[in-house]
Design an enzyme around this catalytic site. Structure first.
Site, short mmCIF file in Angstrom:
data_model
loop_
_atom_site.label_atom_id
_atom_site.label_comp_id
_atom_site.label_asym_id
_atom_site.label_seq_id
_atom_site.Cartn_x
_atom_site.Cartn_y
_atom_site.Cartn_z
N CYS A 1 0.84 -1.20 0.00
CA CYS A 1 0.00 0.00 0.00
C CYS A 1 0.87 1.25 0.00
O CYS A 1 1.88 1.31 0.71
CB CYS A 1 -0.92 -0.01 1.21
SG CYS A 1 -2.05 1.41 1.26
N CYS B 1 -0.01 5.31 6.70
CA CYS B 1 -0.65 5.10 8.01
C CYS B 1 0.42 4.58 8.98
O CYS B 1 1.01 3.51 8.76
CB CYS B 1 -1.79 4.10 7.90
SG CYS B 1 -3.03 4.54 6.66
N CYS C 1 0.41 0.82 10.33
CA CYS C 1 0.07 -0.29 9.44
C CYS C 1 1.28 -1.02 8.88
O CYS C 1 2.18 -0.41 8.29
CB CYS C 1 -0.80 0.22 8.30
SG CYS C 1 -1.45 -1.12 7.27
N CYS D 1 -15.72 -10.66 6.14
CA CYS D 1 -15.14 -9.39 5.72
C CYS D 1 -13.89 -9.63 4.90
O CYS D 1 -13.08 -10.50 5.23
CB CYS D 1 -14.79 -8.54 6.94
SG CYS D 1 -16.18 -8.31 8.08
N CYS E 1 -18.82 -7.96 3.80
CA CYS E 1 -18.25 -6.64 4.05
C CYS E 1 -16.89 -6.58 3.38
O CYS E 1 -16.16 -7.58 3.35
CB CYS E 1 -18.11 -6.40 5.57
SG CYS E 1 -17.32 -4.82 6.01
N CYS F 1 -19.58 0.78 8.06
CA CYS F 1 -18.83 0.25 9.19
C CYS F 1 -17.63 1.17 9.38
O CYS F 1 -16.74 1.23 8.52
CB CYS F 1 -18.38 -1.19 8.90
SG CYS F 1 -17.19 -1.86 10.10
N ARG G 1 -18.05 -3.36 17.73
CA ARG G 1 -17.26 -4.57 17.47
C ARG G 1 -15.87 -4.49 18.09
O ARG G 1 -15.11 -3.55 17.81
CB ARG G 1 -17.16 -4.79 15.96
CG ARG G 1 -16.41 -6.05 15.53
CD ARG G 1 -16.54 -6.28 14.03
NE ARG G 1 -17.93 -6.52 13.67
CZ ARG G 1 -18.69 -5.66 13.00
NH1 ARG G 1 -18.18 -4.51 12.60
NH2 ARG G 1 -19.94 -5.96 12.72
#
Length: 406
Positions: free
Chosen positions: A112, A116, A119, A156, A189, A249, A322
């Site tokens: 990616c 972030c 991450c 998901c 999801c 979400c 969650r």
């Protein structure tokens, strides 16, 4: 002389009376005069504070006109009272003891371009993670079948992308994954980065139940976490998803170096004042990954996690909350505190995106001990493809040929 005897008899009677009546300790014999003991009464809550908390406790439907001050006042309620109130409201809006089981699969790992700071999948950090291509449709559906067999209600799928721009082939495969998961009678999801309106509509047509796009933290703290995507870009994706008719979400990560009293409140305020509350609110506990800037960050405290969950439950009463990444580091007793404060969903299975996850067998045993049960939702319905028979098609052609010509 006679007067002396009278005085002596009176003295003896007085002594006898005192001796006979002293049946309690000296402490109890001393009369207590109101106000003689120093006492400082607790400060009375302000009318605004009382109103905000009571409005949340007495809610019969969600509201999205919360002010940040009101949410802050709810958040600062003494924790025992806050958790009790959240548990009470939870029972008004949700089935007690029902916890949704969700399983997450990383369908495209690493590479990616985002920065972030927490991450492992960012290409900017050396985390010893090997990047992969998009998983095949068959391998994803096999994982979904396994998750369903173990009791999971939502499947998901996450791909480490900044956005879906130019990913026509990838979108085509993901659409098939979504259709396949829904055909199993599971919620589907995905989290794929930023979406535009057309991409959101395409996923909706495939039967997508929910789209995950976390805000991560408050708007104020966000620049300390990521610089390659703005807060407003995240909110735009959420708007695109909501307008397409897909459940939102969206939640955050606790332990990013934020100030809980302001940044947890800010995160909740942003989501609670959207036109519609998110269908689910994931609460992630930072899992520090070696090689990322957040590695070595001081862990978030349990009371801050519970307080965040309880506040979210009071402010967004119909939202599913969650327990997500980091739950594996929490003892069972800590998880129960979170459930009692309003959490009612977990990720379970073999793995999160790149970190470990509590397994199905472990969670089943925990559910048995505490009287919890897997949640079933209306969204878990089999989506059947429309079927057209050859006979109907032939009849359609005949009806067309019989129409008079001009």
């Amino acid at each position: 002389m006679e007067s002396t005897r009278v005085c002596q008899r009176a003295a003896r009677k007085a002594v006898q009376h005192v001796t006979w009546s002293r049946t309690y300790s000296i402490v109890h014999d001393i009369p207590r005069v109101a106000g003689s003991i120093p006492h400082t009464a607790p400060p009375s809550p302000s009318p605004t504070s009382t109103s905000a908390f009571q409005d949340a406790v007495n809610a019969t439907r969600p509201r999205n006109n919360w002010t940040k001050d009101e949410i802050s006042q709810v958040y600062k309620t003494p924790l025992m009272e806050l958790a009790y109130a959240a548990s009470t409201v939870h029972r008004r809006f949700h089935k007690p003891g029902a916890v949704q089981l969700c399983t997450l699969m990383n369908i495209k790992t690493g590479g990616c371009t985002e920065d972030c700071s927490y991450c492992a999948q960012s290409s900017r950090y050396k985390t010893n993670l090997t990047a992969t291509k998009l998983s095949t449709v068959d391998s994803v559906l096999e994982a979904a079948r396994k998750a369903k067999a173990n009791g999971s209600n939502r499947f998901c799928m996450g791909a480490a992308w900044r956005d879906m721009k130019g990913r026509t082939r990838g979108m085509k495969n993901i659409v098939e994954m979504v259709k396949g998961v829904r055909s199993l009678g599971m919620e589907a999801c995905v989290t794929l980065g930023m979406l535009d309106k057309e991409q959101a509509r395409e996923l909706k047509e495939a039967g997508l139940t929910a789209y995950n796009h976390n805000l991560d933290t408050s708007r104020e703290h966000y620049p300390s976490v990521i610089s390659t995507r703005s807060y407003d870009e995240r909110l735009q994706t959420i708007e695109n998803v909501r307008e397409a008719g897909i459940h939102v979400c969206s939640g955050g990560i606790l332990g990013l170096g934020e100030t809980p009293q302001t940044d947890h409140v800010g995160l909740i305020h942003t989501l609670a004042t959207l036109p519609e509350h998110p269908e689910s609110f994931p609460v992630n506990k930072l899992v520090p990954i070696k090689g990322t800037p957040m590695y070595g960050q001081e862990p978030v405290k349990l009371d801050d996690i519970v307080r965040c969950i309880a506040t979210a439950r009071l402010v967004m009463p119909s939202t599913i909350i969650r327990l997500a990444a980091g739950r594996i580091s929490m003892p069972e007793s800590e998880q129960m505190l979170c459930f009692m404060a309003g959490a009612n969903a977990v990720f379970t299975g073999e793995k999160m995106l790149t970190t470990d996850c509590n397994g199905w067998d472990e969670d089943k045993a925990m559910f048995d001990r505490w009287g919890l049960s897997p949640m079933q939702t209306e969204a878990s319905k089999v989506i059947e493809e429309p079927k057209f028979s050859a006979k109907r098609f032939e009849a359609f052609k005949e009806s067309k040929s019989e129409q008079p010509t001009a």
